[in-house]
Scaffold this active site. Structure first.
Site, PDB file in Angstrom:
ATOM      1  N   CYS A 107      -6.397 -60.817  30.318  1.00 36.35           N
ATOM      2  CA  CYS A 107      -6.233 -61.145  31.729  1.00 36.35           C
ATOM      3  C   CYS A 107      -7.568 -61.309  32.428  1.00 36.35           C
ATOM      4  O   CYS A 107      -8.586 -60.764  31.993  1.00 36.35           O
ATOM      5  CB  CYS A 107      -5.434 -60.042  32.439  1.00 36.35           C
ATOM      6  SG  CYS A 107      -3.783 -59.781  31.763  1.00 36.35           S
ATOM      7  N   GLY A 136      -3.651 -63.946  31.490  1.00 38.57           N
ATOM      8  CA  GLY A 136      -2.950 -63.586  32.715  1.00 38.57           C
ATOM      9  C   GLY A 136      -3.945 -63.546  33.870  1.00 38.57           C
ATOM     10  O   GLY A 136      -5.151 -63.657  33.679  1.00 38.57           O
ATOM     11  N   ASN A 293      -5.788 -56.337  37.062  1.00 33.81           N
ATOM     12  CA  ASN A 293      -5.041 -57.233  36.175  1.00 33.81           C
ATOM     13  C   ASN A 293      -3.538 -57.044  36.417  1.00 33.81           C
ATOM     14  O   ASN A 293      -3.129 -56.166  37.187  1.00 33.81           O
ATOM     15  CB  ASN A 293      -5.422 -56.946  34.715  1.00 33.81           C
ATOM     16  CG  ASN A 293      -4.907 -55.596  34.243  1.00 33.81           C
ATOM     17  OD1 ASN A 293      -4.901 -54.627  34.995  1.00 33.81           O
ATOM     18  ND2 ASN A 293      -4.490 -55.522  32.998  1.00 33.81           N
ATOM     19  N   PRO A 294      -2.664 -57.844  35.796  1.00 35.20           N
ATOM     20  CA  PRO A 294      -1.237 -57.800  36.116  1.00 35.20           C
ATOM     21  C   PRO A 294      -0.534 -56.462  35.905  1.00 35.20           C
ATOM     22  O   PRO A 294       0.478 -56.197  36.547  1.00 35.20           O
ATOM     23  CB  PRO A 294      -0.643 -58.886  35.206  1.00 35.20           C
ATOM     24  CG  PRO A 294      -1.736 -59.880  35.092  1.00 35.20           C
ATOM     25  CD  PRO A 294      -2.995 -59.060  35.001  1.00 35.20           C
ATOM     26  N   CYS A 295      -1.041 -55.614  35.020  1.00 35.66           N
ATOM     27  CA  CYS A 295      -0.390 -54.305  34.828  1.00 35.66           C
ATOM     28  C   CYS A 295      -1.159 -53.158  35.463  1.00 35.66           C
ATOM     29  O   CYS A 295      -0.791 -51.987  35.278  1.00 35.66           O
ATOM     30  CB  CYS A 295      -0.195 -54.045  33.343  1.00 35.66           C
ATOM     31  SG  CYS A 295       1.015 -55.126  32.572  1.00 35.66           S
ATOM     32  N   GLU A 297      -4.016 -51.678  34.941  1.00 37.23           N
ATOM     33  CA  GLU A 297      -4.828 -50.686  34.232  1.00 37.23           C
ATOM     34  C   GLU A 297      -6.319 -51.010  34.244  1.00 37.23           C
ATOM     35  O   GLU A 297      -7.140 -50.171  33.847  1.00 37.23           O
ATOM     36  CB  GLU A 297      -4.348 -50.513  32.787  1.00 37.23           C
ATOM     37  CG  GLU A 297      -4.737 -51.613  31.826  1.00 37.23           C
ATOM     38  CD  GLU A 297      -3.725 -52.740  31.768  1.00 37.23           C
ATOM     39  OE1 GLU A 297      -3.758 -53.522  30.806  1.00 37.23           O
ATOM     40  OE2 GLU A 297      -2.896 -52.833  32.706  1.00 37.23           O
ATOM     41  N   PRO A 461      -0.002 -50.556  29.201  1.00 36.85           N
ATOM     42  CA  PRO A 461       1.383 -50.201  28.850  1.00 36.85           C
ATOM     43  C   PRO A 461       1.699 -50.376  27.370  1.00 36.85           C
ATOM     44  O   PRO A 461       2.578 -49.720  26.834  1.00 36.85           O
ATOM     45  CB  PRO A 461       2.222 -51.154  29.714  1.00 36.85           C
ATOM     46  CG  PRO A 461       1.304 -52.282  30.041  1.00 36.85           C
ATOM     47  CD  PRO A 461      -0.073 -51.707  30.115  1.00 36.85           C
ATOM     48  N   GLY A 463       3.329 -52.584  25.536  1.00 36.33           N
ATOM     49  CA  GLY A 463       4.756 -52.779  25.272  1.00 36.33           C
ATOM     50  C   GLY A 463       5.057 -53.364  23.911  1.00 36.33           C
ATOM     51  O   GLY A 463       5.578 -52.693  23.024  1.00 36.33           O
TER      52      GLY A 463
END
Length: 783
Positions: A107, A136, A293-295, A297, A461, A463
């Site tokens: 990202c 991202g 960034n998108p999450c 962190e 995360p 995932g």
């Protein structure tokens, strides 16, 4: 064990892949669909992770200075990757050695360079190019002027910063749909005048607005203290073009709006921005962070990038499940040191693969990396430590304290070998409270040699990476022993998952049922949320970036309890908190109970029993003008949300009054049956009657149902009573440009009863010759 979802090669999947993952279909499809190398025709050319590990290790070692070092580090990196001891970011697994043009960095932050149409569409262009190469994007819209600010074009007034969020979201969805969904984070400062619209931007009934973005509000200590004290809070915006715009709001009302939305739909997320800035190691030399960034962190500077990889902690336990189980520190330290070099090499390997030149410059100037972690929940189980125990918090504190020092020490070693990052300034870097907390011996090494990387640690995360490795994700506890996982990016939509660690334990001790598992197999929904926050705060002390972790909450939790979770996170030093109340919206993971409920509801309509009307409610009454006379709309709520609506026409016939009362009763029944108020508003909005009526504040009411919808919408926004447009004087003949004025005459003509709009074109109706006629399109009521 009979519930475990297995597949065979007969299911059309490669035999070698199925055998490698012992028939675990989720892991098979994650590997094949996301990470296995494909040729330019799209054919899979890697059948097992062993081939992938060899490819990635070879490619990332290729930037070493000599063939001997390349071979040496190729083998070391293979050891690191083998058996999923280290799980690089998905872009690295996909992109290393990839014949297609793709960035290996997950990202980037793309700034909105100026408050203008040009600045907005320049962002769209740069974001589209970034998405096209697999990255991202995070951005902050606080630079954009608020709604109602003046603009120098035909519009006269700005539609506001929030109005452009759908444009940003659609850019993400359009470019990111083929093969990989784009990722976008949009943030706004809590003191921006558009913050209330931002909080509610996703509240349309079908949640189609801004659907390709995560959204978060950047909270300040000033705001949180104002909430604590019950004070007013100033919203402000200023630039050279629009000047200064200010207004005050009740801090607690704004906070409650944030909390209620997070409770209802898990968004927006909250970022404790002063904590992020205060603890950042990069607040100098143009590396100052502006959003995440998108999450969430990795807080990043303009054009900064995420270079991520995760140490799988569950792989570093000796004597797993045994009474003398312990951390394998020799192997873990080796993995941590190799991980730092691996990610630092990625920066050089990717130097010419960035979508935009400023991204290359920012990446190499700070050499920011993110050594992340996953499998903590599994590690604790293997060590016989219950996740929600004081013992776990104390252990994790010691674990990450040691991890932090190993990682920083290795960055010093790389600085000695390859040089410090170009933007390094010792005096400025040592000002960071995070750096100041490092052990004195390590600080002396930094003072002597510098650091290779401006920042080094994070918790993503993880995932898909955790699913591939078959471990718990990030620093989360085990989500559930058995759950349903949904996916929009794999070749199958839904998977029945049995947590792999459970299978290992049952096999090791020859047990038949999960009912025989020990208490250490505690799952996310069994853990008190306050404990989850405490665990995150403990780890955050040892992480120089931030942590992406979701606090899973039971469906019955109240907004007040959610507020306590957020306040605790702020007080304990977390940099952000994300909560997800089960059932609040469709999630990726469903517990076994929720999955059964969903399946039970398939093919039939769910029967809802309205909850009883509470004894005490609170609310407001709105007075509005309609073609049928004054309408009074009373809206009441309790702690669970809106509970009833009463609608009463002041002067009208009995039939009209009866129909209006019936609408209110049906709305009340729907609200107490769990129907979202926004869904009701959407159904009633813009229903047209005979004549639209303009209210004093400029709003247009098209009918009684539309008036009720507007009153409900205003109530949800926390607005006061809608003002009634007083009777104004109009005239036949002055034309559609006539401006009605409350309580006075217009150009000396005879009074009109109300300002009315054409139902055909929206123009102003003129009363002439006993009939309303539109001067714009010729519509006449008498035709």
């Amino acid at each position: 064990m009979e519930r475990v979802e297995h597949v065979s090669a007969g299911a059309g999947l490669p035999k070698e892949t199925v055998e490698f993952f012992e028939g675990d279909e989720l892991r098979v499809r994650v590997f094949l669909d996301k990470y296995a190398l494909r040729d330019l025709d799209g054919r899979v050319v890697e059948r097992t992770p062993v081939e992938m590990w060899r490819r990635v290790a070879r490619e990332i070692a290729s930037v070493e200075r000599s063939p001997e070092l390349q071979r040496e580090w190729g083998e070391r990196f293979y050891w690191l990757l083998q058996d999923f001891k280290f799980i690089p970011g998905g872009r690295i697994l996909f992109g290393a050695g990839q014949p297609r043009r793709a960035t290996l960095l997950n990202c980037y932050v793309i700034p909105i360079k100026e408050d203008s149409i040009e600045g907005i569409f320049e962002w769209c262009k740069e974001a589209a190019r970034t998405y096209s190469l697999g990255g991202g994007v995070g951005t902050d819209i606080s630079r954009l002027r608020p709604k109602g600010a003046p603009v120098n074009n035909a519009a006269l007034y700005s539609t506001g910063s929030v109005s452009f969020m759908d444009l940003f979201s659609m850019t993400t969805g359009t470019i990111g749909q083929a093969g990989r969904r784009g990722a976008l984070m949009i943030t706004i400062a809590v003191d921006h005048p558009d913050v209330e619209d931002f909080i509610e931007v996703k509240n349309d009934p079908e949640r189609q607005k801004v659907k390709y973005a995560n959204i978060s509000v950047r909270l300040t200590d000033e705001f949180m203290e104002a909430v604590q004290k019950g004070e007013r809070f100033k919203l402000r915006f200023e630039n050279e073009v629009v000047g200064r715009i200010e207004r005050e709001v009740d801090a607690r009302q704004l906070w409650e709006k944030l909390i209620r939305n997070a409770w209802a739909s898990a968004e927006p997320g909250l970022l404790f921005w002063d904590t992020i800035k205060r603890e950042s190691t990069t607040e100098y030399n143009g590396m100052n962070v502006i959003t995440t960034n998108p999450c969430s962190e990795i807080p990043l500077e303009p054009y900064g990038a995420c270079c991520l990889g995760n140490v799988n902690l569950s792989q570093f336990v000796k004597g797993a499940f045994e009474p003398d189980a312990r951390v394998d520190w020799d192997q873990l330290e080796r993995a941590l040191r190799y991980a730092v070099r691996f990610l630092d090499n990625v920066l050089d390997y990717n130097a010419d693969r960035h979508p935009l030149p400023p991204q290359r410059e920012a990446s190499l100037r700070s050499r920011r990396i993110g050594v992340g972690f996953t499998g903590l929940g599994d590690m604790l189980v293997k060590l016989n430590i219950k996740y929600d125990s004081d013992e776990a918090v104390e252990f994790v504190d010691r674990l990450f304290h040691r991890i932090k020092h190993v990682v920083y020490d290795e960055s010093v070693n790389l600085a000695i070998e390859k040089g410090a990052f170009p933007a390094f300034d010792l005096e400025q870097h040592l000002k960071s409270p995070f750096v100041q907390r490092l052990d004195r011996a390590l600080l002396r090494r930094i003072e002597a040699h510098g650091l290779r990387n401006a920042a080094l640690l994070t918790v993503p995360p993880v995932g898909s990476g955790s699913a591939l490795a078959g471990c718990s994700s990030g620093i989360e506890p085990i989500f559930s022993l058995h759950y349903v996982r949904k996916s929009k990016s794999l070749s199958k939509d839904e998977f029945d998952v049995y947590h792999p660690l459970v299978r290992q334990y049952l096999r090791k001790f020859n047990l038949k049922s999960e009912k025989e598992l020990p208490p250490v197999f505690v799952t996310a929904h069994e853990i008190e949320p306050e404990f989850r926050v405490r665990m995150q705060a403990t780890i955050q002390k040892h992480i120089d970036h931030a942590i992406s972790s979701t606090v899973n909450l039971p469906e019955h939790i109240t907004p007040e309890e959610v507020a306590k979770i957020y306040f605790l996170g702020w007080k304990l030093g977390c940099k952000g908190i994300t909560v997800y109340r089960e059932g609040a919206r469709e999630g990726i993971l469903l517990t076994e109970r929720k999955a059964k409920e969903a399946k039970a509801g398939e093919g039939r309509r769910a029967v809802r029993t309205p909850r009883p009307r509470p004894k005490v409610v609170r609310g407001k009454t709105y007075r509005m003008k309609t073609e049928m006379g004054h309408l009074y709309v009373t809206i009441n709520e309790d702690d669970e949300g809106l509970v009833e609506v009463f609608a009463n026409l002041g002067k009208s016939g009995s039939s009209a009054m009866a129909f209006t009362e019936a609408i209110g009763r049906l709305i009340s029944l729907a609200l107490r049956s769990g129907v979202k108020p926004t869904a009701i508003i959407d159904e009633l909005s813009l229903i047209r009657g005979l004549r639209p009526v303009v209210q004093e504040d400029g709003k247009v009411v098209f009918s009684v149902p539309d008036a009720i919808a507007k009153a409900m919408e205003e109530y949800l926004k926390g607005g006061e009573q809608l003002a009634l447009l007083e009777e104004v004087k109009g005239a036949p003949g002055p034309g559609p440009g006539l401006k009605p004025r409350p309580g006075g005459a217009a150009n000396g003509h005879e009074p009109r009863r109300e300002a009315e709009l054409c139902p055909s074109c929206g123009g102003l109706l003129i009363f002439t010759n006993g009939c309303y006629v539109c001067g714009d399109c010729g519509f006449s009521e008498c035709d």
